[in-house]
Write a protein that holds these residues in place. Structure first.
Motif, PDB file in Angstrom:
ATOM      1  N   LYS A   6       0.839  -1.193   0.000  1.00  0.00           N
ATOM      2  CA  LYS A   6       0.000   0.000   0.000  1.00  0.00           C
ATOM      3  C   LYS A   6       0.880   1.252   0.000  1.00  0.00           C
ATOM      4  CE  LYS A   6      -4.095  -2.185   1.992  1.00  0.00           C
ATOM      5  NZ  LYS A   6      -5.106  -2.184   3.063  1.00  0.00           N
ATOM      6  N   ASN A   7       0.794   2.069   1.037  1.00  0.00           N
ATOM      7  CA  ASN A   7       1.538   3.329   1.068  1.00  0.00           C
ATOM      8  C   ASN A   7       2.856   3.228   1.826  1.00  0.00           C
ATOM      9  OD1 ASN A   7      -0.606   4.507  -0.295  1.00  0.00           O
ATOM     10  ND2 ASN A   7      -1.599   5.174   1.590  1.00  0.00           N
ATOM     11  N   LEU A   8       3.245   2.021   2.200  1.00  0.00           N
ATOM     12  CA  LEU A   8       4.436   1.829   3.027  1.00  0.00           C
ATOM     13  C   LEU A   8       5.479   1.029   2.260  1.00  0.00           C
ATOM     14  CD1 LEU A   8       5.442   2.431   5.927  1.00  0.00           C
ATOM     15  CD2 LEU A   8       4.541   0.195   6.601  1.00  0.00           C
ATOM     16  N   THR A   9       6.726   1.511   2.293  1.00  0.00           N
ATOM     17  CA  THR A   9       7.819   0.852   1.591  1.00  0.00           C
ATOM     18  C   THR A   9       8.995   0.653   2.545  1.00  0.00           C
ATOM     19  OG1 THR A   9       7.169   2.000  -0.441  1.00  0.00           O
ATOM     20  CG2 THR A   9       9.305   0.908  -0.447  1.00  0.00           C
ATOM     21  N   PHE A  10       9.613  -0.534   2.464  1.00  0.00           N
ATOM     22  CA  PHE A  10      10.778  -0.857   3.282  1.00  0.00           C
ATOM     23  C   PHE A  10      11.955  -1.197   2.378  1.00  0.00           C
ATOM     24  CE2 PHE A  10       6.968  -2.177   5.525  1.00  0.00           C
ATOM     25  CZ  PHE A  10       7.118  -1.596   6.774  1.00  0.00           C
ATOM     26  N   SER A  11      13.163  -0.859   2.810  1.00  0.00           N
ATOM     27  CA  SER A  11      14.350  -1.200   2.035  1.00  0.00           C
ATOM     28  C   SER A  11      15.501  -1.522   2.983  1.00  0.00           C
ATOM     29  CB  SER A  11      14.742  -0.049   1.110  1.00  0.00           C
ATOM     30  OG  SER A  11      15.798  -0.434   0.258  1.00  0.00           O
ATOM     31  N   LEU A  12      16.162  -2.630   2.721  1.00  0.00           N
ATOM     32  CA  LEU A  12      17.303  -3.080   3.528  1.00  0.00           C
ATOM     33  C   LEU A  12      18.447  -3.396   2.585  1.00  0.00           C
ATOM     34  CD1 LEU A  12      18.426  -4.014   6.340  1.00  0.00           C
ATOM     35  CD2 LEU A  12      17.550  -6.296   5.762  1.00  0.00           C
TER      36      LEU A  12
END
Length: 852
Positions: free
Chosen positions: A734-740
């Protein structure tokens, strides 16, 4: 009896079916526009709803009986429409609409000729559709409010909403565009490494800021840090602005902002990019096969471009993070004239500011700013420091006619450090004040005319001034030491581009550049001063030919330089790209280049023991013209959202002076002219899915100096990092993005000492006994980063971004350099100190941006 029962059953079934249809018809007739029904609910229950009115227009509801509880009314509407109601408090309720998917089609028509456009790119998200010979495209199952971009000749001709193609009441409605020639290279690899980066047939790479996804450690789309995800592009001192391309020094990378050369590119001495990302449209990266319009930069070119479109509506934003605050605005004054403005200023050492603390300690470690003790034999010592920065950019855009555009760009950048040291003794007191300031001021004007869809001319003039000032005074009266480095540059360009056919484009032009560099060093009443200048008249031409059913593209160009103080030069540039089949391509590039302005590291008379890189001009004697030869060969694979590239390269740079390389070993005071050779292989792999993407880049290099007058003649370069790897995974919901992600390299070289006899006597002067230069390597560099981004909408006008970045989440202690210094105790016994520069520790940062 059986027949009678059948008749009865049939009549009952018919009546039931009639009643069902009648009920459905009545229900349909009773449907209300969503906003009308919601107003009735608000009046009845004294509540207030918050929702997107544009999306609301797509919905109708059957209003339930209002003689029941509010929760029951909302539940019935949700069951019918899948609309979600969220209760904030007793009175306020937010509404989230479900995504409506539709199927659309369109026909792309060139407005000037009224003919369909074949092979235009229709882009939506990660999807790419090619128009047919009749200019037709079709997209199935697309959100009704999604934006579709129409790209012709690699130029985004227009963007339209999906529902506009559905609501025109005809099959495949016409989309009229005016595909003015943009003279951009053809894209050969979309989403190269990561989304928003494209590899072009001429070997360059384009980074589009507005289309870029989140990266680990970034709280905003810093264009210079984004470039470092590319294989062969790195910053080995962990800064945003000191970029090393294929083993070259950072000053060998030409950085341009709207065709103006930048001599200052960072804040906090490079840890933060000096370019406000809000108004940067894109950046083009050349590692080899550089277009002959570009001179200088023997290792590579980074060319940034701002937006040049006259917006029809006001757009803007304000933001804040733990290192700075920023704002930007696009302000239309008429249909043909607009302003764009952006600015940023630092947030100083507020209580508990982890970013300022880490940045300050990283920048000023091993300097007097950090290392002064509070108590001395002379008295009580106290210190104060203040560090600040800001940048401001402005653009004025005027569409004089439908064919003529005039753009003026302005930017100023400033960094300032003030450090005061006070010593209070019984019978006296003394104050020493140190100031360091970097400032850039530049402006340029460009006129572009599209004479026809095939002919375009450009004329521009710009000027740039960069000043570094440093001084040390005692009690505000006596100047003990001062340093000044000043660069003034003036440049003019005229260019013409003509497309003979879809297969052949030729462009060429003339450029004049004059650069003056002054360096002044004063200690007490004595000092040295130099003032040198260089100028060049350059003529260039380039041709791009596509043939073999568009499978093969050849690019060839030449740059002729008429220097005022050097021999004339002819520099050819060649690129080739061949598509073997639908998934595999081959590409190669070669070039000759030269550079007249570069940096040296100021060690002598340095203030606060802070090393600073200062600009100088080639003089043909101690500092000859830098020249380079570069060749590369590679292949690319693209299928099912997988992208893979492998490229080998060889580069030779001649004319380097050992005195400019910042040696801290036996060659610290040597002045020798030599060269370096670097060869290596670059590898990149990326995979893009709907909500998930991953990428990996790897570079292997062998980088060697050669100085015929030194011993040994050949040894490892200061930037000989054998292996470098970067990798990341990104997931969005949805409106949330994660990056590692992780960054790894095998470590920079350094010169070890002879532990058997560390300090030796050199004609009465103690000196360090070093082993072979750059014969040892620092421990491998490893850093893990994390970031997350949340996008939200407040109402029709305002939306926001909330970003969190965690740099070096495991607080890994990495060394960036190591050198040795001689120290003497009170008895005159000499020893050595090992001095290491450490990387940033764990650094959390958070940002909030409000857009409108």
């Amino acid at each position: 009896m059986i027949v009678e029962n059948k008749k009865t059953t049939f009549v009952v079934f018919f009546i039931f079916l009639f009643l069902m249809c009648f009920s459905a018809e009545v229900k349909a007739q009773n449907k209300l526009p969503f906003t009308e029904g919601i107003k009735k609910i608000e009046t009845k229950f004294d509540v207030k709803f918050s929702f997107d009115s544009r999306k609301a227009n797509e919905f109708q509801i059957s209003l339930p009986s209002l003689n029941q509880k509010l929760t029951k009314v909302l539940s019935e509407i949700s069951s019918e429409t899948e609309i979600v109601f969220a209760q904030i408090d007793e009175r306020y309720i937010t509404i989230q609409f479900p995504i409506i998917y539709i199927s659309v089609c369109g026909t792309i028509i060139e407005s000037a000729k009224g003919l369909p456009i074949e092979n235009a790119d229709v882009l939506y998200g990660t999807q790419k559709i090619i128009t047919t010979e009749n200019g037709v495209f079709e997209i199935k199952k697309i959100p009704y409010d999604a934006t579709i971009s129409i790209v012709v000749n690699d130029y985004t001709a227009t963007s339209i909403s999906a529902n506009s193609l559905q609501n025109q009441g005809i099959n495949c409605p016409f989309v009229f565009i005016n595909p003015n020639l943009n003279f951009l290279p053809t894209v050969t690899l979309e989403n190269y490494v990561v989304k928003g980066i494209s590899k072009n047939t001429n070997g360059s790479v384009t980074i589009k800021n507005s289309n870029f996804e989140i990266l680990p450690s970034l709280i905003e789309p810093d264009i210079l840090q984004i470039a470092q995800v590319l294989p062969g592009v790195a910053s080995y001192d962990e800064t945003a602005s000191n970029i090393n391309i294929r083993g070259g020094k950072s000053d060998e990378t030409l950085i341009l902002w709207n065709d103006m050369r930048m001599y200052q590119t960072g804040h906090f001495f490079g840890l933060i990019s000096a370019f406000n990302p809000n108004l940067i449209k894109k950046m083009t990266v050349f590692k080899n096969g550089t277009h002959p319009a570009f001179g200088e930069g023997v290792s590579g070119v980074l060319s940034m471009e701002s937006y040049t479109t006259v917006t029809q509506e006001f757009e803007g934003g304000v933001g804040v993070n733990l290192s700075s605050t920023n704002l930007f605005a696009k302000i239309p004054l008429s249909e043909t004239f607009a302003f764009q403005v952006s600015g940023r200023t630092s947030i100083n050492n507020g209580v508990g500011n982890p970013v300022y603390k880490e940045f300050f300690e990283r920048t000023f470690q091993n300097t007097e700013v950090i290392n002064l003790q509070s108590n001395t034999s002379f008295g009580l010592r106290s210190t104060d420091e203040d560090f600040s920065f800001y940048d401001i950019s402005l653009a004025a855009i005027w569409d004089i006619t439908k064919k003529d555009k005039l753009v003026y760009n302005f930017m100023t950048i400033s960094n300032q450090l003030q450090f005061t040291e006070r010593i209070i003794a019984i019978d006296s007191s003394e104050a020493s004040n140190n100031k360091l300031r970097q400032r850039t001021l530049l402006g340029g004007i460009t006129h572009t005319r599209n004479w026809s869809p095939n002919l375009k001319t450009t004329a521009s003039y710009n000027s740039s001034t960069y000043v570094f000032n440093g001084n040390n005074t005692v009690d505000q009266l006596i100047t003990l030491q001062s340093q000044r480095n000043e660069v003034k540059e003036r440049a003019a360009r005229a260019e013409i581009s003509y497309r003979f056919s879809e297969k052949l484009t030729i462009d060429g032009g003339y450029q004049y550049i004059n650069t003056n560099v002054a360096n002044n060093d004063i200690i007490g009443v004595t000092g040295t001063a130099t003032n040198n200048s260089t100028s060049a008249n350059s003529f260039y031409s380039n041709a791009s030919l596509t043939f073999n059913q568009k499978k093969t593209t050849l690019g060839g160009g030449i740059r002729y330089l008429n220097y005022g103080n050097f021999d004339n030069r002819i520099e050819p540039r060649i690129t080739a790209h061949h598509k073997l089949n639908k998934v595999f391509t081959l590409f190669t590039a070669a070039e000759l280049k030269s550079q007249t302005v570069f940096q040296f590291t100021a060690r002598e008379n340095q203030l606060l023991k802070l090393q600073t890189a200062r600009w100088q001009v080639a003089d043909g004697l101690e500092n000859p013209l830098l020249t380079s030869k570069h060749i590369s060969l590679g292949t690319a694979f693209s299928k099912n959202n997988w992208t893979l590239t492998v490229e080998g390269f060889y580069k030779n740079v001649e004319g380097i002076n050992s005195a400019n390389l910042g040696f801290r070993n036996q060659f610290q005071n040597a002045k020798a002219i030599g060269e370096y050779d670097v060869k290596g292989v670059e590898f990149s792999l990326g995979k893009k899915l709907k909500n998930f993407s991953t990428w990996l880049s790897y570079t292997y290099t062998d980088n060697q100096y050669n100085f015929p007058t030194l011993y040994p003649e050949t040894f490892r370069s200061n930037l000989d990092v054998t292996q470098a790897l970067g990798a990341a995974v990104t997931y969005g919901i949805k409106n949330l993005t994660f990056s590692l992600g992780v960054n790894y390299n095998s470590g920079l070289p350094f010169t070890p000492v002879n532990n058997q006899n560390v300090v030796i006597d050199n004609n009465g002067t103690p000196s360090i006994s070093f082993l072979a230069p750059n014969s040892d390597t620092l421990n491998a560099y490893f850093r893990s980063d994390f970031s997350t981004k949340y996008e939200f909408k407040l109402d029709e006008t305002f939306r926001g971004n909330l970003n969190l970045a965690l740099l070096n989440i495991f607080n890994t202690e990495n060394q960036l350099s190591r050198f040795y210094q001689i120290s003497s105790d009170e008895n005159g016994v000499n020893s050595i100190n090992e001095v290491s520069t450490k990387s940033l520790g764990f650094t959390p940062n958070i940002s909030f941006q409000l857009l409108f």
